[in-house]
Design a protein around this motif. Structure first.
Motif, mmCIF file in Angstrom:
data_model
loop_
_atom_site.group_PDB
_atom_site.id
_atom_site.type_symbol
_atom_site.label_atom_id
_atom_site.label_comp_id
_atom_site.label_asym_id
_atom_site.label_seq_id
_atom_site.Cartn_x
_atom_site.Cartn_y
_atom_site.Cartn_z
ATOM 1 N N ASP A 15 0.355 -0.659 0.057
ATOM 2 C CA ASP A 15 -0.242 0.169 0.316
ATOM 3 C C ASP A 15 0.637 1.939 -0.087
ATOM 4 O O ASP A 15 2.131 1.463 0.477
ATOM 5 C CB ASP A 15 -0.879 -0.242 1.519
ATOM 6 N N GLY A 16 0.098 2.133 -0.341
ATOM 7 C CA GLY A 16 1.155 3.775 -0.226
ATOM 8 C C GLY A 16 0.764 4.287 0.744
ATOM 9 O O GLY A 16 0.063 4.155 1.377
ATOM 10 N N PRO A 17 1.157 5.904 0.758
ATOM 11 C CA PRO A 17 1.635 6.101 1.687
ATOM 12 C C PRO A 17 -0.378 6.478 2.198
ATOM 13 O O PRO A 17 -0.354 6.980 3.669
ATOM 14 C CB PRO A 17 2.026 7.366 2.287
ATOM 15 N N ASP A 18 -1.192 6.946 0.920
ATOM 16 C CA ASP A 18 -2.639 6.985 1.571
ATOM 17 C C ASP A 18 -3.312 5.354 1.836
ATOM 18 O O ASP A 18 -4.643 5.767 1.998
ATOM 19 C CB ASP A 18 -4.077 7.413 0.386
ATOM 20 N N GLY A 19 -3.007 4.391 1.957
ATOM 21 C CA GLY A 19 -3.542 3.198 2.584
ATOM 22 C C GLY A 19 -4.091 2.697 1.152
ATOM 23 O O GLY A 19 -4.634 1.193 1.688
ATOM 24 N N ARG A 20 -3.921 2.914 0.310
ATOM 25 C CA ARG A 20 -5.057 2.161 -0.986
ATOM 26 C C ARG A 20 -3.537 1.371 -1.880
ATOM 27 O O ARG A 20 -2.655 1.924 -1.324
ATOM 28 C CB ARG A 20 -5.320 3.236 -2.149
ATOM 29 N N ALA A 21 -3.939 0.167 -2.191
ATOM 30 C CA ALA A 21 -3.281 -0.758 -3.336
ATOM 31 C C ALA A 21 -2.253 -0.115 -3.352
ATOM 32 O O ALA A 21 -2.907 0.727 -4.728
ATOM 33 C CB ALA A 21 -4.091 -1.293 -3.490
ATOM 34 N N ARG A 22 -0.757 0.363 -4.516
ATOM 35 C CA ARG A 22 -0.310 0.480 -5.081
ATOM 36 C C ARG A 22 -0.846 -0.390 -6.194
ATOM 37 O O ARG A 22 -1.066 -1.592 -6.600
ATOM 38 C CB ARG A 22 1.252 0.019 -4.984
ATOM 39 N N ARG A 23 -0.070 0.504 -7.123
ATOM 40 C CA ARG A 23 -0.313 0.172 -9.011
ATOM 41 C C ARG A 23 0.737 -0.063 -9.521
ATOM 42 O O ARG A 23 2.019 0.315 -9.574
ATOM 43 C CB ARG A 23 -1.633 1.050 -9.596
ATOM 44 N N VAL A 24 -0.228 -1.390 -10.720
ATOM 45 C CA VAL A 24 1.419 -1.590 -12.021
ATOM 46 C C VAL A 24 0.191 -1.325 -13.226
ATOM 47 O O VAL A 24 -0.160 -1.257 -13.290
ATOM 48 C CB VAL A 24 2.083 -2.675 -11.584
ATOM 49 N N GLY A 25 1.144 -0.625 -14.053
ATOM 50 C CA GLY A 25 0.662 -0.141 -15.627
ATOM 51 C C GLY A 25 2.043 -1.782 -16.001
ATOM 52 O O GLY A 25 3.149 -1.534 -15.789
ATOM 53 N N VAL A 26 1.264 -2.154 -16.899
ATOM 54 C CA VAL A 26 2.093 -3.139 -18.130
ATOM 55 C C VAL A 26 2.096 -2.834 -19.734
ATOM 56 O O VAL A 26 0.675 -2.550 -20.025
ATOM 57 C CB VAL A 26 1.855 -4.493 -17.321
ATOM 58 N N GLU A 27 3.050 -3.074 -19.753
ATOM 59 C CA GLU A 27 3.450 -2.603 -20.987
ATOM 60 C C GLU A 27 3.511 -3.738 -22.345
ATOM 61 O O GLU A 27 4.734 -4.477 -21.891
ATOM 62 C CB GLU A 27 3.936 -1.991 -21.865
ATOM 63 N N ILE A 28 3.012 -4.786 -23.188
ATOM 64 C CA ILE A 28 3.697 -6.026 -24.015
ATOM 65 C C ILE A 28 3.219 -5.834 -25.453
ATOM 66 O O ILE A 28 2.157 -5.230 -25.890
ATOM 67 C CB ILE A 28 2.295 -7.071 -23.014
ATOM 68 N N GLU A 29 4.143 -5.444 -25.901
ATOM 69 C CA GLU A 29 5.101 -5.624 -27.059
ATOM 70 C C GLU A 29 4.575 -6.976 -27.989
ATOM 71 O O GLU A 29 5.122 -8.148 -27.372
ATOM 72 C CB GLU A 29 5.875 -5.283 -27.372
ATOM 73 N N PHE A 30 3.909 -7.502 -28.998
ATOM 74 C CA PHE A 30 4.270 -8.996 -29.584
ATOM 75 C C PHE A 30 4.112 -8.442 -31.467
ATOM 76 O O PHE A 30 3.890 -7.096 -31.994
ATOM 77 C CB PHE A 30 2.733 -9.133 -29.801
ATOM 78 N N THR A 31 4.077 -9.152 -32.199
ATOM 79 C CA THR A 31 3.937 -9.059 -33.927
ATOM 80 C C THR A 31 2.829 -9.795 -34.401
ATOM 81 O O THR A 31 2.196 -10.543 -33.631
ATOM 82 C CB THR A 31 5.246 -9.674 -34.294
ATOM 83 N N GLY A 32 2.462 -9.683 -35.220
ATOM 84 C CA GLY A 32 1.102 -11.182 -36.393
ATOM 85 C C GLY A 32 0.117 -9.945 -36.240
ATOM 86 O O GLY A 32 -0.142 -9.389 -37.188
ATOM 87 N N LEU A 33 -0.695 -9.905 -35.069
ATOM 88 C CA LEU A 33 -1.674 -9.857 -35.071
ATOM 89 C C LEU A 33 -2.039 -8.320 -35.588
ATOM 90 O O LEU A 33 -1.281 -7.341 -34.634
ATOM 91 C CB LEU A 33 -2.416 -10.062 -33.459
ATOM 92 N N SER A 34 -3.056 -7.736 -35.847
ATOM 93 C CA SER A 34 -3.491 -6.388 -35.977
ATOM 94 C C SER A 34 -3.543 -5.841 -35.171
ATOM 95 O O SER A 34 -4.632 -6.592 -34.047
ATOM 96 C CB SER A 34 -4.462 -5.576 -37.237
ATOM 97 N N GLU A 35 -3.270 -4.600 -34.582
ATOM 98 C CA GLU A 35 -4.360 -3.772 -33.439
ATOM 99 C C GLU A 35 -6.015 -4.141 -33.518
ATOM 100 O O GLU A 35 -6.594 -4.001 -32.014
ATOM 101 C CB GLU A 35 -4.338 -2.250 -33.851
#
Length: 300
Positions: A15-35
Motif C-alpha cells: 500500500d501507498g501512504p494513502d492506504g490504497r493498494a499500489r498500482r502497476v501499469g503493464v506494456e506488452i509488445e507483440f507481432t502478427g495480430l493487427s491492432e
C-alpha cells in the motif's frame, strides 16, 4: 503449461501512504495480430467496448481490467496525438502504418492495475496467441518489450534511493536470468555507468530528492536503462529535467522497469517470472539491515 496465479509474488510494501493498494501499469509488445483484431480478441475475453482512436490505435473501454489500449508502437502513425514528431506526415498516417506493420510491434498497454489483477492479465496472452499474436523476445529487427510501471511506496528520497540501490546490487544477476539470448542481450538497455553506480552504492551517499534527480539525469540523460527513472523525475521536477534530456519521455509517478523479453508467441510464456524478479528488488529495498549489509560488501 500455464503459470498458476499463486506464482505472482506480492509487493513487500503493498500500500501507498494513502492506504490504497499500489498500482502497476503493464506494456506488452507483440507481432502478427493487427491492432483491431487484438482489441476485439481482448474484448471477447475481458468484456468491454472497442473504440477506434485512429487506424492503428484502439481502446478497450470498461473491461474487467479497466481501460486498455492496443496500438502500433510508433508515434508517426497516430495523427491526432500532440506528440506526433512530423506533422507533415499526418495525412499519410494510415498508409504509413500499413507499410510499417511488418517491422513495428503492436503494444498492449494497461491502465494502473492492482497487482492482484496480474494473473488475469497473464491469462489473456494465450487467447491473443491463438488469435495470431506472436513474438519471442527479440530479433535482428529489434526487441519486443515487457514494461512494468510501478507506483513507488512513497515519493520520499529514502524510498527511491533504496529501490535504486537494490536494483543496482541485483542488476547483473537479473540480466543473466532474463536476457537469455544473444538478441535479447544486444537489445537490452545498457547497465548504469560504473562511476554512477559506485557513487549511488556508497554508504555515504545521502541525497535529498532534488540531488538524487540531478545526479541521475547528469549520468543518465536517457530512457535506455532497465530501471528508467526519467518518468519519475520528469513528474517531480520537470524544470530540472526537460532542458537536460532529448528523445521521448513522459512524466509519470512510476518506477519504469524495461525489459526486451515479451514472448507472446511462445506457448506457456508468463509475466510472472519477470514480475517476481522486480519484487525481489523491492524486497531488498524494504529490508534496511539487509540492504546496508549489501552496500558494505558489494553484493546482495
Amino acid at each position: 503449461m500455464k503459470t498458476p496465479p499463486s506464482s505472482f509474488h506480492p509487493l513487500p510494501v503493498p500500500d501507498g501512504p494513502d492506504g490504497r493498494a499500489r498500482r502497476v501499469g503493464v506494456e506488452i509488445e507483440f507481432t502478427g495480430l493487427s491492432e483491431r483484431a487484438a482489441a476485439l480478441c481482448l474484448s471477447q475475453v475481458l468484456g468491454g467496448t472497442v473504440e477506434e482512436e485512429d487506424a492503428h490505435a484502439f481502446l478497450l473501454r470498461g473491461s474487467r481490467l479497466g481501460d486498455l489500449g492496443v496500438e502500433l508502437d510508433i508515434r508517426h502513425v497516430h495523427p491526432h496525438r500532440p506528440d506526433h514528431p512530423l506533422p507533415w506526415l499526418r495525412p499519410h498516417a494510415r498508409w504509413l502504418g500499413v507499410a510499417l506493420r511488418p517491422f513495428v510491434p503492436r503494444e498492449l498497454v494497461t491502465g494502473p492495475l492492482d497487482p492482484r489483477a496480474l494473473p488475469e492479465l497473464d491469462a489473456v496472452i494465450a487467447p491473443l496467441r491463438q488469435a495470431g499474436a506472436g513474438g519471442r523476445g527479440a530479433s535482428a529487427l529489434g526487441s519486443l518489450g515487457l514494461h512494468f510501471n510501478i507506483v513507488p511506496a512513497t515519493l520520499e528520497a529514502a524510498t527511491v534511493l533504496a529501490v535504486l540501490r537494490a536494483f543496482l546490487l541485483l542488476e547483473a544477476r537479473l540480466r543473466t536470468q532474463c536476457l537469455t539470448s544473444p538478441a535479447a542481450r544486444w537489445h537490452a538497455p545498457p547497465p548504469y555507468p560504473a562511476v554512477y553506480t559506485a557513487r549511488v552504492l556508497s554508504p555515504d551517499y545521502r541525497p535529498d530528492l532534488r540531488e538524487l534527480c540531478d545526479d541521475y539525469v547528469r549520468s543518465n540523460p536517457t530512457r535506455h536503462r532497465a530501471l528508467d527513472l526519467l518518468p519519475l523525475f520528469l513528474h517531480l521536477f520537470p524544470e530540472r529535467v526537460v532542458p537536460r534530456i532529448s528523445g521521448k519521455a513522459k512524466p509519470r509517478a512510476v518506477l519504469h522497469y524495461r525489459l526486451p523479453v515479451a514472448h507472446v508467441g511462445a506457448p506457456g510464456w508468463s509475466l510472472a517470472p519477470d514480475w517476481n524478479r522486480w519484487v525481489e528488488v523491492e524486497q531488498l529495498a524494504a529490508d534496511p539491515e539487509r540492504l546496508a549489509a549489501a552496500l558494505c560488501d558489494g553484493s546482495a
